[in-house]
Design a protein around this motif. Structure first.
Motif, short mmCIF file in Angstrom:
data_model
loop_
_atom_site.label_atom_id
_atom_site.label_comp_id
_atom_site.label_asym_id
_atom_site.label_seq_id
_atom_site.Cartn_x
_atom_site.Cartn_y
_atom_site.Cartn_z
N ARG A 1 0.83 -1.21 0.00
CA ARG A 1 0.00 0.00 0.00
C ARG A 1 0.86 1.26 0.00
NH1 ARG A 1 -3.32 -3.00 3.49
NH2 ARG A 1 -2.30 -2.07 5.31
N LEU A 2 1.94 1.26 0.78
CA LEU A 2 2.84 2.41 0.79
C LEU A 2 3.36 2.69 -0.62
CD1 LEU A 2 5.05 1.89 3.99
CD2 LEU A 2 3.44 3.76 3.57
N MET A 3 3.76 1.64 -1.32
CA MET A 3 4.30 1.80 -2.67
C MET A 3 3.22 2.25 -3.65
SD MET A 3 6.60 -1.67 -2.56
CE MET A 3 7.03 -1.63 -4.31
N CYS A 4 2.04 1.71 -3.49
CA CYS A 4 0.95 2.03 -4.41
C CYS A 4 0.45 3.45 -4.23
CB CYS A 4 -0.19 1.03 -4.21
SG CYS A 4 -1.51 1.17 -5.43
N GLU A 5 0.43 3.92 -3.01
CA GLU A 5 -0.18 5.22 -2.70
C GLU A 5 0.80 6.37 -2.68
OE1 GLU A 5 -2.07 4.47 1.03
OE2 GLU A 5 -3.54 3.05 0.18
N THR A 6 2.10 6.11 -2.83
CA THR A 6 3.06 7.20 -2.78
C THR A 6 2.82 8.20 -3.90
OG1 THR A 6 5.40 7.76 -2.77
CG2 THR A 6 4.75 5.93 -4.17
N GLN A 7 3.00 9.47 -3.61
CA GLN A 7 2.87 10.53 -4.60
C GLN A 7 4.18 10.74 -5.35
OE1 GLN A 7 -0.20 12.09 -5.20
NE2 GLN A 7 -0.74 10.35 -3.89
N GLY A 8 5.25 10.09 -4.88
CA GLY A 8 6.55 10.23 -5.51
C GLY A 8 7.00 8.96 -6.17
N ARG A 9 8.26 8.58 -5.92
CA ARG A 9 8.85 7.39 -6.51
C ARG A 9 9.18 6.37 -5.43
NH1 ARG A 9 12.45 11.15 -8.40
NH2 ARG A 9 12.68 11.49 -6.16
N VAL A 10 9.47 5.16 -5.85
CA VAL A 10 9.96 4.14 -4.93
C VAL A 10 11.47 4.08 -5.12
CG1 VAL A 10 9.94 1.71 -4.28
CG2 VAL A 10 7.82 2.83 -5.02
N ILE A 11 12.20 4.45 -4.07
CA ILE A 11 13.66 4.50 -4.13
C ILE A 11 14.21 3.23 -3.46
CG2 ILE A 11 15.71 5.87 -3.66
CD1 ILE A 11 13.52 7.33 -5.27
N ILE A 12 15.09 2.54 -4.15
CA ILE A 12 15.68 1.30 -3.63
C ILE A 12 17.14 1.57 -3.28
CG2 ILE A 12 15.91 -1.18 -3.98
CD1 ILE A 12 13.12 -0.30 -4.64
N SER A 13 17.59 1.00 -2.16
CA SER A 13 19.01 1.12 -1.80
C SER A 13 19.48 -0.15 -1.11
CB SER A 13 19.23 2.33 -0.88
OG SER A 13 20.62 2.60 -0.74
N GLY A 14 20.73 -0.45 -1.30
CA GLY A 14 21.34 -1.62 -0.68
C GLY A 14 22.80 -1.66 -1.09
N MET A 15 23.60 -2.34 -0.30
CA MET A 15 25.05 -2.37 -0.51
C MET A 15 25.46 -3.76 -1.04
SD MET A 15 27.50 -0.22 -0.25
CE MET A 15 29.26 -0.37 -0.63
N GLY A 16 26.47 -3.78 -1.90
CA GLY A 16 27.00 -5.05 -2.39
C GLY A 16 25.98 -5.83 -3.19
N LYS A 17 25.86 -7.13 -2.90
CA LYS A 17 24.93 -7.97 -3.64
C LYS A 17 23.49 -7.52 -3.43
CE LYS A 17 28.39 -10.60 -4.87
NZ LYS A 17 29.42 -9.87 -4.10
N SER A 18 23.20 -6.98 -2.27
CA SER A 18 21.85 -6.44 -2.04
C SER A 18 21.57 -5.29 -2.98
CB SER A 18 21.71 -5.96 -0.59
OG SER A 18 21.77 -7.04 0.32
N GLY A 19 22.61 -4.53 -3.30
CA GLY A 19 22.45 -3.43 -4.24
C GLY A 19 22.13 -3.92 -5.65
N HIS A 20 22.80 -5.00 -6.06
CA HIS A 20 22.50 -5.56 -7.38
C HIS A 20 21.05 -6.02 -7.45
CE1 HIS A 20 26.60 -5.24 -8.70
NE2 HIS A 20 27.05 -6.03 -7.73
N ILE A 21 20.59 -6.67 -6.39
CA ILE A 21 19.19 -7.09 -6.35
C ILE A 21 18.27 -5.87 -6.35
CG2 ILE A 21 17.43 -8.29 -4.98
CD1 ILE A 21 19.44 -10.15 -6.36
#
Length: 296
Positions: A14-34
């Motif tokens: 719901r947070l992702m669906c209702e946001t008025q902006g963008r969905v920003i993803i972050s992670g380091m190393g292999k998590s970042g690639h995912i």
């Protein structure tokens, strides 16, 4: 992991669906690639999204994140040092974020708006340390979120085409109106036109077919190379209406090109007249048009 999904997963979607902006993803190393892959999947399915590297975030890229956005922060342990600056920024400006971690007691999980817990399962490698099981589960969780948000938004095939105009995927969503021949390119003849003149028109347009129309432009029938062979005896004594095949196979402007090609393949024909809602001959699609557009 599928059996453990519950209210937290629904909250995150719901947070992702209702946001008025963008969905920003972050992670380091292999998590970042995912994370990069999750962002790409979200963007291609109607949810504006991009990846921010946590180290670059602490050196100015935090400016990419606004108060209207929602973030997904990925860390298997939940204690990745490079995420500290990002977490402080999100907390300071009350930007909601979703944690993906296997550690419910981690800093990441405790500070998050909602935490999606990954299974505390051993890695698949021989030393039990290389991110394998954990990254696979993270990727599956990201895909599950993307699919859930697609459903919540009512994202349809037509929407998918907007973001996939190229390649095989794009070709599957091209419509007949996008490739059909119109106007002066159409081999249209009147029903009372002598077959000698019909042959001239068919040769000039080069499709191996002519559409026979009445005075209002409505399609009466079609003449194909096959019709010419079947009526070879006395052909030049006939007119277009006498030679045409009535009730031919047709296409519609909004039909998918792949559907039109399926009709041509099933009937072993090479072209289809395109009719509008009033039955007027408005276009012609040839199998070569489908091949050029990549529908085959």
């Amino acid at each position: 992991m599928a059996d453990s999904l519950g209210d937290d997963f629904a909250h995150a979607a719901r947070l992702m669906c209702e946001t008025q902006g963008r969905v920003i993803i972050s992670g380091m190393g292999k998590s970042g690639h995912i994370g990069n892959k999750i962002a790409a999947t979200l963007a291609s399915t109607g949810t504006p999204s991009f990846f921010v590297h946590p180290s670059e975030a602490s050196h100015g890229d935090l400016g990419m994140i606004t108060k209207d956005d929602v973030c997904i922060v990925i860390s298997n342990s939940g204690e990745t040092a490079e995420l500290h600056g990002l977490l402080a920024y999100l907390t300071r400006f009350a930007i909601p974020f979703i944690a993906m971690t296997k550690n419910a007691d981690s800093t990441l999980a405790r500070q998050s708006t909602v935490a999606l817990l990954l299974p505390d399962a051993p890695e698949a490698c021989s030393v039990g340390m290389a991110p394998t099981t954990s990254t696979t589960c993270t990727l599956a969780m990201g895909d599950a979120l993307a699919v859930a948000v697609m459903r919540m938004k009512g994202f349809a095939k037509e929407d998918f085409h907007v973001f996939h105009p190229g390649g095989k995927l794009g070709a599957q969503f091209v419509r007949v109106r996008d490739v059909m021949h119109t106007g002066d390119e159409l081999p249209a003849v009147a029903a009372d036109l002598a077959m000698g003149d019909v042959l001239v028109e068919m040769s000039a347009k080069g499709f191996g077919v002519a559409g026979v129309v009445d005075g209002q432009g409505k399609l009466y029938g079609v003449i194909t190379d096959g019709d010419l062979r079947r009526n070879l005896d006395g052909l030049m004594d006939r007119n277009a209406g006498q030679t045409a095949t009535t009730s031919p196979q047709i296409a519609e402007p909004d039909m998918l090109m792949t559907e039109a090609m399926a009709i041509m393949n099933s009937r072993n024909i090479s072209a289809l007249p395109v009719l509008d809602d009033a039955g007027s001959f408005v276009g012609l699609i040839h199998i070569h048009d489908c091949l050029r557009a990549g529908a085959a």
